[in-house]
Design a protein around this motif. Sequence first.
Motif, PDB file in Angstrom:
ATOM      1  N   MET A  91       3.416  -5.147  -2.316  1.00 47.59           N
ATOM      2  CA  MET A  91       2.900  -4.303  -3.399  1.00 47.59           C
ATOM      3  C   MET A  91       1.493  -4.702  -3.802  1.00 47.59           C
ATOM      4  O   MET A  91       0.795  -3.973  -4.463  1.00 47.59           O
ATOM      5  CB  MET A  91       3.830  -4.401  -4.621  1.00 47.59           C
ATOM      6  CG  MET A  91       5.247  -3.936  -4.366  1.00 47.59           C
ATOM      7  SD  MET A  91       5.442  -2.164  -4.356  1.00 47.59           S
ATOM      8  CE  MET A  91       5.326  -1.809  -6.097  1.00 47.59           C
ATOM      9  N   GLU A 144      -0.992  -5.208  -1.728  1.00 50.95           N
ATOM     10  CA  GLU A 144      -1.986  -4.650  -0.805  1.00 50.95           C
ATOM     11  C   GLU A 144      -2.436  -3.283  -1.302  1.00 50.95           C
ATOM     12  O   GLU A 144      -1.627  -2.464  -1.737  1.00 50.95           O
ATOM     13  CB  GLU A 144      -1.372  -4.542   0.597  1.00 50.95           C
ATOM     14  CG  GLU A 144      -2.321  -3.946   1.619  1.00 50.95           C
ATOM     15  CD  GLU A 144      -1.625  -3.705   2.944  1.00 50.95           C
ATOM     16  OE1 GLU A 144      -2.276  -3.176   3.851  1.00 50.95           O
ATOM     17  OE2 GLU A 144      -0.422  -4.030   3.057  1.00 50.95           O
ATOM     18  N   HIS A 145      -3.750  -3.025  -1.196  1.00 52.96           N
ATOM     19  CA  HIS A 145      -4.280  -1.728  -1.615  1.00 52.96           C
ATOM     20  C   HIS A 145      -4.983  -1.079  -0.428  1.00 52.96           C
ATOM     21  O   HIS A 145      -5.741  -1.723   0.296  1.00 52.96           O
ATOM     22  CB  HIS A 145      -5.263  -1.880  -2.783  1.00 52.96           C
ATOM     23  CG  HIS A 145      -4.580  -2.170  -4.087  1.00 52.96           C
ATOM     24  ND1 HIS A 145      -4.096  -3.417  -4.398  1.00 52.96           N
ATOM     25  CD2 HIS A 145      -4.295  -1.360  -5.151  1.00 52.96           C
ATOM     26  CE1 HIS A 145      -3.563  -3.382  -5.615  1.00 52.96           C
ATOM     27  NE2 HIS A 145      -3.654  -2.167  -6.086  1.00 52.96           N
ATOM     28  N   ARG A 146      -4.767   0.207  -0.267  1.00 56.06           N
ATOM     29  CA  ARG A 146      -5.400   0.966   0.800  1.00 56.06           C
ATOM     30  C   ARG A 146      -6.192   2.131   0.205  1.00 56.06           C
ATOM     31  O   ARG A 146      -5.880   2.612  -0.873  1.00 56.06           O
ATOM     32  CB  ARG A 146      -4.346   1.523   1.778  1.00 56.06           C
ATOM     33  CG  ARG A 146      -3.543   0.451   2.495  1.00 56.06           C
ATOM     34  CD  ARG A 146      -2.425   1.087   3.291  1.00 56.06           C
ATOM     35  NE  ARG A 146      -1.437   1.721   2.415  1.00 56.06           N
ATOM     36  CZ  ARG A 146      -0.491   2.541   2.845  1.00 56.06           C
ATOM     37  NH1 ARG A 146      -0.402   2.852   4.122  1.00 56.06           N
ATOM     38  NH2 ARG A 146       0.367   3.087   1.997  1.00 56.06           N
ATOM     39  N   GLY A 188       6.537   0.846   3.446  1.00 55.32           N
ATOM     40  CA  GLY A 188       5.844   0.900   2.159  1.00 55.32           C
ATOM     41  C   GLY A 188       6.272   2.046   1.284  1.00 55.32           C
ATOM     42  O   GLY A 188       5.619   2.330   0.266  1.00 55.32           O
ATOM     43  N   THR A 189       7.370   2.738   1.645  1.00 55.79           N
ATOM     44  CA  THR A 189       7.848   3.878   0.844  1.00 55.79           C
ATOM     45  C   THR A 189       9.306   3.649   0.438  1.00 55.79           C
ATOM     46  O   THR A 189      10.016   2.820   1.020  1.00 55.79           O
ATOM     47  CB  THR A 189       7.751   5.200   1.625  1.00 55.79           C
ATOM     48  OG1 THR A 189       8.594   5.126   2.788  1.00 55.79           O
ATOM     49  CG2 THR A 189       6.317   5.460   2.047  1.00 55.79           C
ATOM     50  N   ASP A 215       5.274   6.681  -1.878  1.00 55.52           N
ATOM     51  CA  ASP A 215       4.476   5.548  -1.399  1.00 55.52           C
ATOM     52  C   ASP A 215       4.311   4.558  -2.557  1.00 55.52           C
ATOM     53  O   ASP A 215       3.702   4.878  -3.582  1.00 55.52           O
ATOM     54  CB  ASP A 215       3.109   6.041  -0.929  1.00 55.52           C
ATOM     55  CG  ASP A 215       2.307   4.957  -0.228  1.00 55.52           C
ATOM     56  OD1 ASP A 215       2.690   3.770  -0.321  1.00 55.52           O
ATOM     57  OD2 ASP A 215       1.289   5.296   0.402  1.00 55.52           O
ATOM     58  N   ARG A 224       3.098   1.351  -2.126  1.00 58.88           N
ATOM     59  CA  ARG A 224       2.048   0.372  -1.883  1.00 58.88           C
ATOM     60  C   ARG A 224       0.800   0.718  -2.715  1.00 58.88           C
ATOM     61  O   ARG A 224       0.520   1.878  -3.003  1.00 58.88           O
ATOM     62  CB  ARG A 224       1.667   0.349  -0.402  1.00 58.88           C
ATOM     63  CG  ARG A 224       2.696  -0.328   0.480  1.00 58.88           C
ATOM     64  CD  ARG A 224       2.241  -0.342   1.913  1.00 58.88           C
ATOM     65  NE  ARG A 224       3.157  -1.092   2.766  1.00 58.88           N
ATOM     66  CZ  ARG A 224       3.031  -1.194   4.078  1.00 58.88           C
ATOM     67  NH1 ARG A 224       2.024  -0.586   4.694  1.00 58.88           N
ATOM     68  NH2 ARG A 224       3.905  -1.885   4.776  1.00 58.88           N
ATOM     69  N   ARG A 235      -2.890   1.556  -3.693  1.00 53.88           N
ATOM     70  CA  ARG A 235      -3.929   2.337  -3.011  1.00 53.88           C
ATOM     71  C   ARG A 235      -5.185   2.396  -3.857  1.00 53.88           C
ATOM     72  O   ARG A 235      -5.132   2.361  -5.090  1.00 53.88           O
ATOM     73  CB  ARG A 235      -3.438   3.761  -2.761  1.00 53.88           C
ATOM     74  CG  ARG A 235      -2.441   3.893  -1.646  1.00 53.88           C
ATOM     75  CD  ARG A 235      -2.660   5.185  -0.925  1.00 53.88           C
ATOM     76  NE  ARG A 235      -1.621   5.485   0.037  1.00 53.88           N
ATOM     77  CZ  ARG A 235      -1.666   6.546   0.846  1.00 53.88           C
ATOM     78  NH1 ARG A 235      -2.677   7.388   0.747  1.00 53.88           N
ATOM     79  NH2 ARG A 235      -0.697   6.771   1.706  1.00 53.88           N
ATOM     80  N   THR A 254      -1.055   1.643  -8.358  1.00 56.53           N
ATOM     81  CA  THR A 254       0.176   1.037  -7.841  1.00 56.53           C
ATOM     82  C   THR A 254       1.370   1.681  -8.538  1.00 56.53           C
ATOM     83  O   THR A 254       1.427   1.745  -9.777  1.00 56.53           O
ATOM     84  CB  THR A 254       0.197  -0.480  -8.094  1.00 56.53           C
ATOM     85  OG1 THR A 254      -0.992  -1.073  -7.559  1.00 56.53           O
ATOM     86  CG2 THR A 254       1.414  -1.111  -7.440  1.00 56.53           C
TER      87      THR A 254
END
Length: 328
Positions: free
Chosen positions: A1, A3-5, A44-45, A81, A83, A85, A111
Amino acid sequence: MGEHRMQTASPYPVIAERSLRPVPRKLLRGARRDRAELPEQPPGTVLVFHTKGGYQAFAERRHLTGSEEAVVQAVAVSVVDVRGRYVLVGVPIPSSDLAHDFPVQVTFRCTVKDAARVVEEGLRDLHMLLGAYLREDLELQKMGLEWGIEGIHRLRPLVVARVKAFFEVVPPQVEGVEVALSSVDVLLPADVKDHARGMKGMRWEEEANDLRAAIESKDVARIEAFLHRGNAGRLALGISRNAVPIADAVTMLGAVEEQQAARIFEVIRALPEGALDFLPIDTRALFQEAMRVAGVNSSATSEAPPIEQRGAGKHSEPRPLGLEESDD
C-alpha cells in the motif's frame, strides 16, 4: 500500500464493475457461484460485492471458492485498485492573452483506505473529481488575468502558493480515499515553447555568425599586416599556408633582392658626375647595403676611403647641386 504509481488513462480507483446473476439453490448442497462469473482481479486490487446488506470487500489474501455468503448473494461485484497512485490533474486558468491559457498541473498522492465505501460512492474517476475540486477555487481562476503568457515565470510561484494554501484550508473530501498534495506547476503552452525555441535558435545562429565574422576580420587584418611587410612577409605568409615551398621562397626572395640591387645601381649610375660628393648620405653604407643585397662580399672594399671624401677637397659639408627642387 506504500507504493505509488502515476495514474494512467484507466479508471481509478474503481477499475471494473460487473452485474451477477442469481445463484440457484440446490437440495442437500450449498449454493456456489461459478468463479468464471467473477471479473479478473489484477495484483493490488480487491473485490467488493454488492449484497442486500450493503457492500463487502474481500481484502484477505486468499482465493474465493464461490461459496462465500456475500459472493453467493451478490448482485454486482466491483474491482478496486487499493495501491497508492499519483493522480495528475490539469486545470487551465485564463491569462490576459486571449490566445493562451496558463496550464496548471497538480499532482495528488491517493491511497484507498476503504474499498467498500469507494464502491458505494461510485468513484470511478478520481481524476475528474480532483479537477472539479481545483476549479472550485475562484481566486485561482482569476490569478492569471493580470499576466500575459510571457509572465509565466513570475506567476508560477504565486500559483503554487495559492494551490498549497487552498489545499490546507479546504482539503478535498473523497470518501474512502486519502488524498495528499504532491506537487504544483504552471506549464508553458506547447506553441509558446516552440516559438521560444525557434527564437533562441535564431539568436544562437546570429551569435555564431558574429563570431565567424570577427574571426574572419582578425584573420584579414593579420594577412594585411604580413602583406605590408614586403616580399619577405608575403613569402612567409605563403609558407605558413603551405602555398609556397621553403626552397622556392628562398629562390624567389633572392631574385627579388637582386632586382632591388640592380635598381639601386641604376639610380647611382644615373646621378650626375660628382653628385655623390654633395648628397647628405653615407655613401660607404649605401654601397655596402647594395653589395649585401646583391650578394657580393663587401669586405674587399672595406679599406677604401669613404666615397664622400673623394674629390671633396676642403669642403667638409656637402655642397648644394642646385637640384633641390627637382629631387622627385
